[in-house]
Design a protein around this motif. Sequence first.
Motif, PDB file in Angstrom:
ATOM      1  N   LYS A   2       6.820   4.367  -0.376  1.00 24.09           N
ATOM      2  CA  LYS A   2       6.011   5.570  -0.337  1.00 24.09           C
ATOM      3  C   LYS A   2       4.564   5.250  -0.713  1.00 24.09           C
ATOM      4  N   TYR A   3       3.679   6.068  -0.158  1.00 18.58           N
ATOM      5  CA  TYR A   3       2.245   5.892  -0.359  1.00 18.58           C
ATOM      6  C   TYR A   3       1.702   7.060  -1.169  1.00 18.58           C
ATOM      7  N   ASN A   4       0.675   6.787  -1.969  1.00 26.44           N
ATOM      8  CA  ASN A   4       0.112   7.797  -2.860  1.00 26.44           C
ATOM      9  C   ASN A   4      -0.990   8.568  -2.127  1.00 26.44           C
ATOM     10  N   VAL A   5      -0.644   9.702  -1.574  1.00 31.71           N
ATOM     11  CA  VAL A   5      -1.575  10.503  -0.771  1.00 31.71           C
ATOM     12  C   VAL A   5      -2.164  11.611  -1.647  1.00 31.71           C
ATOM     13  N   VAL A   6      -3.487  11.604  -1.811  1.00 33.08           N
ATOM     14  CA  VAL A   6      -4.136  12.629  -2.631  1.00 33.08           C
ATOM     15  C   VAL A   6      -4.643  13.798  -1.781  1.00 33.08           C
ATOM     16  N   GLU A   7      -4.865  13.565  -0.501  1.00 26.82           N
ATOM     17  CA  GLU A   7      -5.284  14.628   0.405  1.00 26.82           C
ATOM     18  C   GLU A   7      -4.761  14.351   1.805  1.00 26.82           C
ATOM     19  N   ARG A   8      -4.423  15.417   2.507  1.00 27.56           N
ATOM     20  CA  ARG A   8      -4.170  15.331   3.946  1.00 27.56           C
ATOM     21  C   ARG A   8      -4.651  16.636   4.548  1.00 27.56           C
ATOM     22  N   PHE A   9      -5.504  16.536   5.538  1.00 30.15           N
ATOM     23  CA  PHE A   9      -6.132  17.733   6.079  1.00 30.15           C
ATOM     24  C   PHE A   9      -6.727  17.424   7.451  1.00 30.15           C
ATOM     25  N   ALA A  23     -10.444  15.476  13.617  1.00 31.52           N
ATOM     26  CA  ALA A  23      -9.654  14.347  13.132  1.00 31.52           C
ATOM     27  C   ALA A  23      -8.685  14.833  12.066  1.00 31.52           C
ATOM     28  N   VAL A  24      -7.620  14.084  11.897  1.00 32.06           N
ATOM     29  CA  VAL A  24      -6.691  14.337  10.793  1.00 32.06           C
ATOM     30  C   VAL A  24      -6.898  13.221   9.770  1.00 32.06           C
ATOM     31  N   PHE A  25      -7.051  13.620   8.519  1.00 34.13           N
ATOM     32  CA  PHE A  25      -7.388  12.688   7.449  1.00 34.13           C
ATOM     33  C   PHE A  25      -6.212  12.492   6.499  1.00 34.13           C
ATOM     34  N   ILE A  26      -5.988  11.222   6.154  1.00 38.85           N
ATOM     35  CA  ILE A  26      -5.022  10.857   5.128  1.00 38.85           C
ATOM     36  C   ILE A  26      -5.793  10.077   4.065  1.00 38.85           C
ATOM     37  N   ARG A  27      -5.889  10.648   2.868  1.00 40.41           N
ATOM     38  CA  ARG A  27      -6.649   9.983   1.800  1.00 40.41           C
ATOM     39  C   ARG A  27      -5.700   9.454   0.735  1.00 40.41           C
ATOM     40  N   PHE A  28      -5.814   8.148   0.445  1.00 42.19           N
ATOM     41  CA  PHE A  28      -4.999   7.510  -0.570  1.00 42.19           C
ATOM     42  C   PHE A  28      -5.708   7.465  -1.917  1.00 42.19           C
ATOM     43  N   ALA A  29      -4.921   7.392  -2.970  1.00 42.26           N
ATOM     44  CA  ALA A  29      -5.447   7.287  -4.331  1.00 42.26           C
ATOM     45  C   ALA A  29      -5.822   5.846  -4.644  1.00 42.26           C
ATOM     46  N   GLY A  30      -6.854   5.684  -5.461  1.00 39.70           N
ATOM     47  CA  GLY A  30      -7.167   4.379  -6.032  1.00 39.70           C
ATOM     48  C   GLY A  30      -8.185   3.569  -5.264  1.00 39.70           C
ATOM     49  N   CYS A  31      -9.042   2.882  -6.021  1.00 46.37           N
ATOM     50  CA  CYS A  31     -10.053   1.998  -5.434  1.00 46.37           C
ATOM     51  C   CYS A  31     -10.309   0.850  -6.387  1.00 46.37           C
ATOM     52  N   MET A  53       4.449   9.874  -0.075  1.00 43.41           N
ATOM     53  CA  MET A  53       4.874  10.091   1.307  1.00 43.41           C
ATOM     54  C   MET A  53       5.268   8.763   1.946  1.00 43.41           C
ATOM     55  N   THR A  54       6.320   8.779   2.728  1.00 45.94           N
ATOM     56  CA  THR A  54       6.702   7.587   3.486  1.00 45.94           C
ATOM     57  C   THR A  54       5.816   7.474   4.722  1.00 45.94           C
ATOM     58  N   ALA A  55       5.855   6.316   5.355  1.00 39.86           N
ATOM     59  CA  ALA A  55       5.100   6.123   6.593  1.00 39.86           C
ATOM     60  C   ALA A  55       5.548   7.116   7.654  1.00 39.86           C
ATOM     61  N   VAL A  83       0.533  -1.125   3.206  1.00 42.64           N
ATOM     62  CA  VAL A  83      -0.275  -0.355   4.160  1.00 42.64           C
ATOM     63  C   VAL A  83      -0.189  -0.936   5.567  1.00 42.64           C
ATOM     64  N   ASP A  84       0.094  -2.237   5.670  1.00 44.09           N
ATOM     65  CA  ASP A  84       0.227  -2.849   6.998  1.00 44.09           C
ATOM     66  C   ASP A  84       1.389  -2.221   7.769  1.00 44.09           C
ATOM     67  N   LYS A  85       2.439  -1.823   7.068  1.00 42.36           N
ATOM     68  CA  LYS A  85       3.592  -1.192   7.733  1.00 42.36           C
ATOM     69  C   LYS A  85       3.196   0.168   8.303  1.00 42.36           C
ATOM     70  N   LEU A  86       2.414   0.911   7.544  1.00 38.18           N
ATOM     71  CA  LEU A  86       1.942   2.208   8.022  1.00 38.18           C
ATOM     72  C   LEU A  86       1.028   2.031   9.231  1.00 38.18           C
ATOM     73  N   LEU A  87       0.124   1.071   9.154  1.00 39.06           N
ATOM     74  CA  LEU A  87      -0.806   0.840  10.264  1.00 39.06           C
ATOM     75  C   LEU A  87      -0.069   0.391  11.513  1.00 39.06           C
ATOM     76  N   GLU A  88       0.974  -0.412  11.334  1.00 34.61           N
ATOM     77  CA  GLU A  88       1.780  -0.858  12.475  1.00 34.61           C
ATOM     78  C   GLU A  88       2.443   0.343  13.147  1.00 34.61           C
ATOM     79  N   LEU A  89       2.964   1.258  12.336  1.00 29.69           N
ATOM     80  CA  LEU A  89       3.611   2.445  12.878  1.00 29.69           C
ATOM     81  C   LEU A  89       2.613   3.322  13.631  1.00 29.69           C
ATOM     82  N   LEU A  90       1.464   3.597  13.012  1.00 31.41           N
ATOM     83  CA  LEU A  90       0.484   4.481  13.638  1.00 31.41           C
ATOM     84  C   LEU A  90      -0.129   3.850  14.882  1.00 31.41           C
TER      85      LEU A  90
END
Length: 221
Positions: A2-9, A23-31, A53-55, A83-90
């Motif tokens: 699962k990924y730490n999503v702080v915003e989706r809109f 556009a649809v935005f997925i914002r992750f936590a942390g930098c 959230m899962t991929a 994150v590479d798994k999510l990018l591969e899926l998308l």
Amino acid sequence: MKYNVVERFTSINGEGMKAGQLAVFIRFAGCNLRCTYCDTMWANDKDVAYEPMTAEEIYDYIKGTGIVNVTITGGEPLIQAGVDKLLELLSGDESLYVEIETNGSVPLKDFMDLTNPPSFTMDYKLPSSEMENGMEKENFSYLTEKDTLKFVVGTMEDLERADELIREHRLTDTTNVYFSPVYGELPYEAIVDFMKERNLGGVTFQLQLHKFVWNPEERSV
């Protein structure tokens, strides 16, 4: 996983090659950086609330919006575990245009083996950010015509440094180069005058559209 999503809109894309488009935005936590002008510092707080959230859940949310432009952002999304798994899926869905915003500190070479790499919108942090020592200059060699290199400029020193890098690495020959001013800092006309003086015809000057449509402090826009 699962990924730490702080915003989706959904909104318009505020900058980059798809600026002004929905556009649809997925914002992750942390930098891993702390830029002086960061406008999403709240998302980097260690105690920030997030939605695991899962991929597949992220993909289903994106598809449910009916919008084809996808922006993965943060924080720094490339430091998310898996994150590479999510990018591969998308990226496997050819009906989507997937863009990932990255701060320039994470090696892009680690993501070049994806079947269909996303479009990278990569920052290069200039002196006023106080984070330039964290930049991976090797990333310049991985940016192509489908990617964007964004210089966030807040001072004349930033512009001078950006010009130096553009010429040294011939950046406008290989990728799309943008100047994006820090909101409320450097006068916009000063940036345009600089571009004219240095004949930076291959550089695009761009404002953050969302900060003019909505209150600059507004979230989820």
